[in-house]
Structure formats: structure tokens, C-alpha cells
Design an enzyme around this catalytic site. Structure first.
Site, PDB file in Angstrom:
ATOM      1  N   THR A 150      -9.596 -45.629  -6.792  1.00  0.00           N
ATOM      2  CA  THR A 150     -10.638 -44.752  -7.330  1.00  0.00           C
ATOM      3  C   THR A 150     -11.702 -45.558  -8.070  1.00  0.00           C
ATOM      4  O   THR A 150     -12.896 -45.270  -7.954  1.00  0.00           O
ATOM      5  CB  THR A 150     -10.034 -43.680  -8.248  1.00  0.00           C
ATOM      6  OG1 THR A 150      -9.017 -42.972  -7.527  1.00  0.00           O
ATOM      7  CG2 THR A 150     -11.082 -42.701  -8.733  1.00  0.00           C
ATOM      8  N   CYS A 151     -11.282 -46.564  -8.803  1.00  0.00           N
ATOM      9  CA  CYS A 151     -12.242 -47.402  -9.534  1.00  0.00           C
ATOM     10  C   CYS A 151     -13.162 -48.128  -8.559  1.00  0.00           C
ATOM     11  O   CYS A 151     -14.381 -48.156  -8.740  1.00  0.00           O
ATOM     12  CB  CYS A 151     -11.513 -48.403 -10.421  1.00  0.00           C
ATOM     13  SG  CYS A 151     -10.431 -47.656 -11.662  1.00  0.00           S
ATOM     14  N   ALA A 152     -12.579 -48.696  -7.524  1.00  0.00           N
ATOM     15  CA  ALA A 152     -13.375 -49.401  -6.516  1.00  0.00           C
ATOM     16  C   ALA A 152     -14.344 -48.438  -5.845  1.00  0.00           C
ATOM     17  O   ALA A 152     -15.511 -48.782  -5.613  1.00  0.00           O
ATOM     18  CB  ALA A 152     -12.453 -50.047  -5.482  1.00  0.00           C
ATOM     19  N   SER A 172     -15.698 -45.757  -7.115  1.00  0.00           N
ATOM     20  CA  SER A 172     -16.792 -45.401  -8.031  1.00  0.00           C
ATOM     21  C   SER A 172     -17.835 -46.522  -8.088  1.00  0.00           C
ATOM     22  O   SER A 172     -19.033 -46.255  -8.152  1.00  0.00           O
ATOM     23  CB  SER A 172     -16.272 -45.060  -9.431  1.00  0.00           C
ATOM     24  OG  SER A 172     -15.818 -46.203 -10.124  1.00  0.00           O
TER      25      SER A 172
END
EC number: 1.11.1.24
Length: 168
Positions: free
Chosen positions: A59-61, A63
């Protein structure tokens, strides 16, 4: 403190995000070239802070990729992607993904950014890392929009962040 979830398990942060119309706390963060930068370095630009636990999670990647794409079309705006990842990991990710339109910043040295913005995890497996948040600032460092993502695995509301920029 904010009550959120991490994989469905309740966790808390050490505080609350800055309030709308308040002045954003200044910070000193590390760039991928190991130089330091502060909020003052972005004065005169609108700022979107995409804050997350680690670029090495899906999810971080996602975003970072999404804001990289959106940032290409934003005049007078800087997108800062902030985590406690080492600058080397951030640089490796950007190189592998072709990320060029955002500024990757690390809070690895002190964690002061996460504390000043009240978004550091206080409990749970990610304790000490940053929770997933969005903070949008006008060109004078005033807070226009914040989002504390309720479930850490969920993506932020990109549309709301970008609309806050358009209203400024």
C-alpha cells in the site's frame, strides 16, 4: 491520540494530526542523497505530505506511485513522501519504479517528524513507525487538509488531498 487499526487490530498513535488552519510544525528530514531539508525549504509551494510506515509494503509503494503520477500535473506543488525508511531504501525504490516527481524524505535519524505531527504508532507491531496520513499545506505552511487513514492497510483518499490543493 488517534485510534486506528493495523491489519484489523486496534492500535494508537502518540497524538493527533495538526489542526486545519494551524501552522505546520517545521521539520528536519533526510533526502535520498543524505542531505537535510526542512519545511522552510518548500516555502512558497503548496505541499502534499504522503506519510506512511514503509515503502517496502504494497500500500505504501502504491501511494508513492499514485502521488508520483498526480504530481506531474501539479504546478507550484511539491509532494513529499515521508517514512522512517533508510534513504538508501527510498532511493532504490524510486530507481526501480522510475519515480521522479516526488521528494522522498526519511525521518530515520530522530523520529522527530512523527512525534511533532502526532502520527507515530504508539502501540502494535509498527510501534515507532509512521502511521498512514496525508497532510496538505498552502504556500505559507498552513494546514489545509489532513487524513489519518483508519485502517493502515488502506490507501489514502487521493481525491480529497488533491481537491484541497485546488481550493487553496
Amino acid at each position: 491520540m488517534a485510534s486506528i487499526t493495523l491489519g484489523g487490530t486496534p492500535v494508537t498513535t502518540i497524538g493527533e494530526l495538526p489542526s486545519i488552519t494551524s501552522s505546520a510544525p517545521n521539520f528536519k528530514l533526510t533526502k535520498t542523497d543524505l542531505s537535510e531539508t526542512t519545511l522552510d525549504d518548500f516555502s512558497g509551494h503548496k505541499v502534499v505530505m504522503n506519510i506512511f510506515p514503509s515503502v517496502d509494503t504494497g500500500t505504501c509503494a502504491k501511494s508513492v506511485r499514485q502521488f508520483n503520477e498526480e504530481a506531474a500535473e501539479l504546478d507550484g506543488t511539491k509532494v513529499l513522501c515521508i517514512s522512517r525508511d533508510l534513504p538508501f531504501a527510498q532511493q532504490r525504490f524510486c530507481g526501480a519504479e522510475g519515480i521522479e516527481n516526488v521528494v522522498m524524505l526519511s525521518d530515520f535519524k530522530t523520529g522527530d517528524f512523527g512525534k511533532a505531527y502526532g502520527l507515530e504508532f504508539a502501540t502494535g507491531g509498527f510501534s515507532g513507525l509512521h502511521s498512514r496520513c496525508i497532510v496538505v499545506l498552502d504556500g505559507n505552511g498552513k494546514v489545509l487538509h489532513t487524513e489519518q487513514v483508519q485502517e493502515t492497510a488502506d490507501e489514502p483518499n487521493y481525491k480529497a488531498a488533491l481537491e484541497a490543493l485546488m481550493d487553496a
